[in-house]
Motif scaffolding. Sequence first.
Motif, PDB file in Angstrom:
ATOM      1  N   ALA A  18      22.535  16.738  26.637  1.00  0.00           N
ATOM      2  CA  ALA A  18      22.034  16.748  25.263  1.00  0.00           C
ATOM      3  C   ALA A  18      22.209  15.384  24.600  1.00  0.00           C
ATOM      4  CB  ALA A  18      22.764  17.812  24.444  1.00  0.00           C
ATOM      5  N   SER A  19      23.227  14.643  25.014  1.00  0.00           N
ATOM      6  CA  SER A  19      23.499  13.350  24.387  1.00  0.00           C
ATOM      7  C   SER A  19      22.440  12.299  24.693  1.00  0.00           C
ATOM      8  CB  SER A  19      24.870  12.825  24.816  1.00  0.00           C
ATOM      9  OG  SER A  19      24.866  12.425  26.177  1.00  0.00           O
ATOM     10  N   VAL A  20      21.664  12.480  25.737  1.00  0.00           N
ATOM     11  CA  VAL A  20      20.662  11.471  26.086  1.00  0.00           C
ATOM     12  C   VAL A  20      19.336  11.667  25.344  1.00  0.00           C
ATOM     13  CG1 VAL A  20      21.674  10.984  28.337  1.00  0.00           C
ATOM     14  CG2 VAL A  20      19.878  12.694  28.151  1.00  0.00           C
ATOM     15  N   VAL A  21      19.254  12.669  24.495  1.00  0.00           N
ATOM     16  CA  VAL A  21      18.054  12.860  23.674  1.00  0.00           C
ATOM     17  C   VAL A  21      18.050  11.781  22.599  1.00  0.00           C
ATOM     18  CG1 VAL A  21      16.845  14.410  22.093  1.00  0.00           C
ATOM     19  CG2 VAL A  21      18.036  15.331  24.095  1.00  0.00           C
ATOM     20  N   PRO A  22      17.024  10.951  22.554  1.00  0.00           N
ATOM     21  CA  PRO A  22      17.019   9.852  21.573  1.00  0.00           C
ATOM     22  C   PRO A  22      16.977  10.367  20.133  1.00  0.00           C
ATOM     23  CG  PRO A  22      15.352   9.499  23.263  1.00  0.00           C
ATOM     24  CD  PRO A  22      15.880  10.888  23.451  1.00  0.00           C
ATOM     25  N   GLY A  23      17.765   9.720  19.285  1.00  0.00           N
ATOM     26  CA  GLY A  23      17.734  10.030  17.863  1.00  0.00           C
ATOM     27  C   GLY A  23      18.707  11.089  17.417  1.00  0.00           C
ATOM     28  N   VAL A  24      18.688  12.234  18.020  1.00  0.00           N
ATOM     29  CA  VAL A  24      19.537  13.349  17.588  1.00  0.00           C
ATOM     30  C   VAL A  24      20.456  13.843  18.698  1.00  0.00           C
ATOM     31  CG1 VAL A  24      17.951  14.141  15.793  1.00  0.00           C
ATOM     32  CG2 VAL A  24      17.719  15.007  18.123  1.00  0.00           C
ATOM     33  N   GLY A  25      20.549  13.129  19.782  1.00  0.00           N
ATOM     34  CA  GLY A  25      21.372  13.560  20.909  1.00  0.00           C
ATOM     35  C   GLY A  25      22.841  13.707  20.569  1.00  0.00           C
ATOM     36  N   GLY A  26      23.331  12.813  19.730  1.00  0.00           N
ATOM     37  CA  GLY A  26      24.736  12.905  19.333  1.00  0.00           C
ATOM     38  C   GLY A  26      25.029  14.162  18.553  1.00  0.00           C
ATOM     39  N   LEU A  27      24.134  14.513  17.664  1.00  0.00           N
ATOM     40  CA  LEU A  27      24.326  15.738  16.883  1.00  0.00           C
ATOM     41  C   LEU A  27      24.225  16.974  17.775  1.00  0.00           C
ATOM     42  CD1 LEU A  27      22.230  14.772  13.728  1.00  0.00           C
ATOM     43  CD2 LEU A  27      24.708  14.668  14.031  1.00  0.00           C
ATOM     44  N   LEU A  28      23.299  16.948  18.727  1.00  0.00           N
ATOM     45  CA  LEU A  28      23.171  18.073  19.658  1.00  0.00           C
ATOM     46  C   LEU A  28      24.415  18.199  20.539  1.00  0.00           C
ATOM     47  CD1 LEU A  28      19.460  17.609  20.820  1.00  0.00           C
ATOM     48  CD2 LEU A  28      20.358  19.354  19.274  1.00  0.00           C
ATOM     49  N   ALA A  29      24.939  17.078  20.997  1.00  0.00           N
ATOM     50  CA  ALA A  29      26.138  17.092  21.838  1.00  0.00           C
ATOM     51  C   ALA A  29      27.341  17.611  21.055  1.00  0.00           C
ATOM     52  CB  ALA A  29      26.415  15.695  22.378  1.00  0.00           C
ATOM     53  N   LEU A  30      27.476  17.168  19.808  1.00  0.00           N
ATOM     54  CA  LEU A  30      28.582  17.664  18.983  1.00  0.00           C
ATOM     55  C   LEU A  30      28.482  19.169  18.772  1.00  0.00           C
ATOM     56  CD1 LEU A  30      28.887  14.902  16.255  1.00  0.00           C
ATOM     57  CD2 LEU A  30      30.615  15.547  17.941  1.00  0.00           C
ATOM     58  N   ARG A  31      27.278  19.654  18.569  1.00  0.00           N
ATOM     59  CA  ARG A  31      27.088  21.099  18.374  1.00  0.00           C
ATOM     60  C   ARG A  31      27.462  21.873  19.619  1.00  0.00           C
ATOM     61  NH1 ARG A  31      21.593  23.848  16.141  1.00  0.00           N
ATOM     62  NH2 ARG A  31      22.613  25.630  15.227  1.00  0.00           N
ATOM     63  N   ARG A  32      27.047  21.375  20.785  1.00  0.00           N
ATOM     64  CA  ARG A  32      27.386  22.067  22.027  1.00  0.00           C
ATOM     65  C   ARG A  32      28.888  22.041  22.294  1.00  0.00           C
ATOM     66  NH1 ARG A  32      23.495  23.261  26.088  1.00  0.00           N
ATOM     67  NH2 ARG A  32      21.417  22.934  25.300  1.00  0.00           N
ATOM     68  N   LEU A  33      29.527  20.908  21.985  1.00  0.00           N
ATOM     69  CA  LEU A  33      30.975  20.830  22.188  1.00  0.00           C
ATOM     70  C   LEU A  33      31.715  21.739  21.215  1.00  0.00           C
ATOM     71  CD1 LEU A  33      31.350  16.998  22.795  1.00  0.00           C
ATOM     72  CD2 LEU A  33      31.720  18.831  24.458  1.00  0.00           C
ATOM     73  N   ARG A  34      31.247  21.823  19.975  1.00  0.00           N
ATOM     74  CA  ARG A  34      31.882  22.699  18.999  1.00  0.00           C
ATOM     75  C   ARG A  34      31.740  24.164  19.421  1.00  0.00           C
ATOM     76  NH1 ARG A  34      29.301  21.387  14.297  1.00  0.00           N
ATOM     77  NH2 ARG A  34      27.781  23.018  14.671  1.00  0.00           N
ATOM     78  N   ASN A  35      30.559  24.526  19.914  1.00  0.00           N
ATOM     79  CA  ASN A  35      30.352  25.910  20.359  1.00  0.00           C
ATOM     80  C   ASN A  35      31.162  26.236  21.597  1.00  0.00           C
ATOM     81  OD1 ASN A  35      28.595  26.374  18.263  1.00  0.00           O
ATOM     82  ND2 ASN A  35      26.752  26.026  19.480  1.00  0.00           N
ATOM     83  N   ALA A  36      31.475  25.216  22.403  1.00  0.00           N
ATOM     84  CA  ALA A  36      32.295  25.426  23.601  1.00  0.00           C
ATOM     85  C   ALA A  36      33.780  25.471  23.274  1.00  0.00           C
ATOM     86  CB  ALA A  36      32.012  24.335  24.623  1.00  0.00           C
TER      87      ALA A  36
END
Length: 83
Positions: A63-81
Amino acid sequence: MRTLRLAAGAEAASLVVLSANLLTVHTPAVSSLVGPLHGTAYLVVIAATWQVSDAAASGARWASVVPGVGGLLALRRLRNAGV
């Protein structure tokens, strides 16, 4: 995790600034200042996510390699995990 949060915010905010500049006046100075900031934040997000040990199981690394919003997506996945 703090580095990832800061870089994700910088990545998203710089994308908004670059997009607003492109859609309005397209000032070259803004692009030359914010463009490298956005690229650096993008790379820091990827590097910081790949250093988190639980990122692989949650899918945050990809998810982190998605340009622009990858960081937010990665944080969301880590928070849900639960990281």
